[in-house]
Design an enzyme around this catalytic site. Sequence first.
Site, short mmCIF file in Angstrom:
data_model
loop_
_atom_site.label_atom_id
_atom_site.label_comp_id
_atom_site.label_asym_id
_atom_site.label_seq_id
_atom_site.Cartn_x
_atom_site.Cartn_y
_atom_site.Cartn_z
N CYS B 52 0.83 -1.21 0.00
CA CYS B 52 0.00 0.00 0.00
C CYS B 52 0.86 1.25 0.00
CB CYS B 52 -0.93 0.00 1.21
SG CYS B 52 -0.04 0.31 2.76
N CYS B 55 4.71 1.76 4.10
CA CYS B 55 6.08 1.71 4.63
C CYS B 55 6.94 2.80 3.96
CB CYS B 55 6.70 0.34 4.41
SG CYS B 55 5.90 -0.95 5.40
N CYS B 158 3.43 -6.95 5.45
CA CYS B 158 3.17 -7.77 4.27
C CYS B 158 4.42 -8.52 3.82
CB CYS B 158 2.65 -6.90 3.12
SG CYS B 158 1.15 -5.99 3.53
N CYS B 196 2.72 -2.43 10.71
CA CYS B 196 1.87 -1.99 9.60
C CYS B 196 1.48 -0.55 9.82
CB CYS B 196 0.65 -2.89 9.49
SG CYS B 196 -0.24 -2.66 7.95
N HIS B 233 3.01 -5.23 25.88
CA HIS B 233 2.41 -5.30 27.21
C HIS B 233 3.46 -4.99 28.28
CE1 HIS B 233 -0.36 -6.57 30.31
NE2 HIS B 233 0.45 -7.54 30.72
N CYS B 236 3.99 -1.23 28.48
CA CYS B 236 2.75 -0.48 28.27
C CYS B 236 2.61 0.67 29.27
CB CYS B 236 1.55 -1.42 28.41
SG CYS B 236 -0.01 -0.55 28.12
N CYS B 256 -6.68 -0.20 31.44
CA CYS B 256 -6.10 -1.21 30.55
C CYS B 256 -7.08 -1.56 29.43
CB CYS B 256 -5.75 -2.45 31.37
SG CYS B 256 -5.31 -3.88 30.37
N CYS B 262 -7.04 -5.28 23.10
CA CYS B 262 -5.59 -5.14 23.06
C CYS B 262 -4.91 -6.52 22.99
CB CYS B 262 -5.09 -4.38 24.28
SG CYS B 262 -3.34 -4.02 24.19
N CYS B 271 6.90 0.11 20.20
CA CYS B 271 6.08 1.30 19.90
C CYS B 271 5.84 2.18 21.12
CB CYS B 271 4.70 0.89 19.38
SG CYS B 271 4.72 -0.26 18.03
N CYS B 283 -0.51 4.03 19.68
CA CYS B 283 -1.90 3.56 19.69
C CYS B 283 -2.49 3.66 21.09
CB CYS B 283 -1.95 2.13 19.18
SG CYS B 283 -1.28 1.97 17.51
N CYS B 290 -3.61 -2.00 21.23
CA CYS B 290 -2.63 -2.53 20.28
C CYS B 290 -3.35 -3.57 19.44
CB CYS B 290 -1.45 -3.17 21.02
SG CYS B 290 -0.36 -4.10 19.92
N CYS B 293 -0.15 -5.12 14.89
CA CYS B 293 0.28 -5.03 13.48
C CYS B 293 1.71 -5.54 13.28
CB CYS B 293 0.08 -3.63 12.93
SG CYS B 293 1.20 -2.39 13.56
#
Lengths: 504, 323
Positions: B52, B55, B158, B196, B233, B236, B256, B262, B271, B283, B290, B293
């Site tokens: 798509c 990236c 992908c 992703c 996690h 987090c 949570c 999640c 992340c 996110c 989460c 991805c």
Amino acid sequence: MATKTIDPLTRIEGHLAVKVDVDDNVVSDAWSAGEMFRGFELIMRGRDPMDAQQITQRICGLCPVSHGVASIYAQDDAYGLEVPGNGWRLRNLVQAGNYLQDHISHFYLLSAPDFVDLARLGAYEGDDPKLSMLRDWLRSQDPSPGLIQAAPLLPRYDADYLSEPEFADPVLRHYVTAFDIRILGHKMTALIAGKQPHTPALVPGGITLRPDVKILTAYATMLDKIRRFVDTAMIEDLLTIARRFPQQFNEGRSYGDYLVFGAFIDDEVTGGRYFPAGAWIDGRLEPLDLGAITEDLRFSMFDSTSGLAPLQSDLSPAPDKDGAYSWIKAPRYLGRPMEVGPNARLVVGYHQGHPDIKRLVDWFMGETGMHLDQFNSSLGRHAARVLETKLIADRTVNWLRGVRLGAAEPVCARFDVPREAVGVGLTEAPRGALGHWLEIRGHKVHRYECVVPTTWNCSPRDDQGRRGPMEQALIDTWMADPDQPIEAARVVRAYDPCLACSVH
Amino acid sequence: MSGYTRRDFLKFGAYFGAVMGLGGAAAPTLAAALQRLTESRPPVLWLHGLACSGCTVSLLNSENPGPLELLTQHIHLNFHATLSTATGSVAIDVLEKTIAAGDYVLVVEGSIPATMPKACRVNHEPIGELVLRATRQAKQVPGADGSLQPLVVATGACAAFGGVPAAENNPTGATSVGDYLTQRGQAARVVNLPGCPVHPDWIVGTLAHVLGFGLPELDDAGRPTMFYGKTIHDQCPRFSDYESERFAEHFGDDGCLFKLGCVGPEVYADCTVRNWNGGASDCIQAGAPCIGCASQDFAREAQFPFYRMNPAFPKILAKKAEG
């Protein structure tokens, strides 16, 4: 007669091949071929409807937000939800941030190299730090055989480019600045929606974010920087290009019929959308009629039934189908090829008397001598995109001011996914009208269908043999050197094609 | 990082010249020699399969280095369909010259339609064939068994694990780059950068590591441990809510996000400590679960939970209760 193929047609999203017949340096026929298929609508079947906004965002990495928004609008519709004020305003802020980065990316990163000579960077004599960096880089290229000199900025077609320093240097300075400015648009989106591309915070009923003052202040600061860039750089560069390439207002002429689904919920605007829905057909303004949409498949690589409405057709890929030359379907409105995108939004809005659109378009036509009819041209498509960038950047200030803080302010309506339902979600992606159709049976997705902007613009011929809008726009394009068909590439790029979207 | 500008080299050149007693006149020669060290590094070739371009867009969101610094001072990107000014026959010429010369770092974005070759083509060539051709000529690095193998950087969900195109109902036979090369009998050292999209730091950091320091440490799934070493996690920002069993029931609630779907305990990525878009957010900060991805299972089965309770949740809670 000679046949020329531009494949891959780069500096767009995805896999597009364009073939043209050339007679005496003039394009006499054209074919647009989408070269990638993934089957999103098949992948959606049988899934939980809540998956839709995440799965369909993956259709496109440039405008995932548009698919996310269309998907949650379709679910709002199917679940019968009232979205709270903070919900729709924050969604608008997410969508606006992505529009700004998308339009700035297209005008500068993807399109500017068609108009301004990047090779000129090597001769730059000023003291701009970034341009000096690029000059030094260009001059110090290593001639090792495996290294393409100055890639990816060069090589390029030999052509008539803007190269006079007094005009080219400001455009080049803004070109290098645009790489950093567009990042701000994505940051704005991420502030509200978590990350970008592919945002997690868009959900039916509203949004997951509970906004705070720091987020809104950061958003406002970045928005202000973008607005300054649009006002002082982007609009100026559009005028420079319009004055240097005025013939581009006559190149790339297509059918001139436009379709708009409408975008950005706005409670101060009649019809409820800042860009209102409508169609411009045969020089007449018509209200949007969703029942007029069908999809022809005669020249597309599917052997399902042709000419059906969204949600009616099966999607059956047939890569070896006789006579088919594209993965893109041929959507038609009242049986006609329609153009979608910024020019469609401005023309329809102008005829509807939208005050902001009218004021800005009138100003631009006064500055350049362009006629409204010339939005149906390559430069008209670029101009509409740039002018719309300003409209959105300015209007976003209102949506931002409307956001309320506090734990008592809801951001999302509550809901359960119904057992059976149908929903339609309409919005505008940066590239044009976008619709998602959803049918739920037994709490699962029974059918899902996306009708996407580049599908309209870059469609192949329909069952009657009528060319798609971009194919039509290529006809009569004059090329100085058909072996370096930059004139045809300019026509194509002005549409801002997104191939991942068009086929999905 | 190979973060040297030409100006730095002029400076270093003057410095080394002075140290070696050569005086100012020798500086430009030395500068040129030092600069050549970076520029003789292999170019990068970036190919798109069933992708798509997310990236690609994420790469452009890189900060320090920003996109132009990245493209001109850090890597030499011979070809990239979205970013190359070269188009049509000029682009094909660039692509073929690059493959013929070989010894480039190959990056692939997107999965490969293994059973429907016409589902993705460049200049009439199925992308699988092009990726195979490009892999054979790519820069070699020691493989898992110590033998030299071509390096392929599979960027994004992908390319790394198949992603959404390879999800249930998969009509094109979409498959990850690593699996496709295995199917075709092509040995390769595949570095997988799931996500992703890929986070800009993950792709830029991996390229910088490969170009400047060699192959980074990889886990069994080919992921660089510097980015994918711990679960979401475990890192987090709402971990204390989980510990005290304060769970969000509806979108917009504090607490949570387990009940809202999640999948953080099963996802290896950084992340939540790195944050996205130059540190703007992530996110979970935006109140969204989460969705996994970066996980090998992302979207793969129709049952994969988006915004609905992770089937593993009751099990995890029971384990927690046991202490």
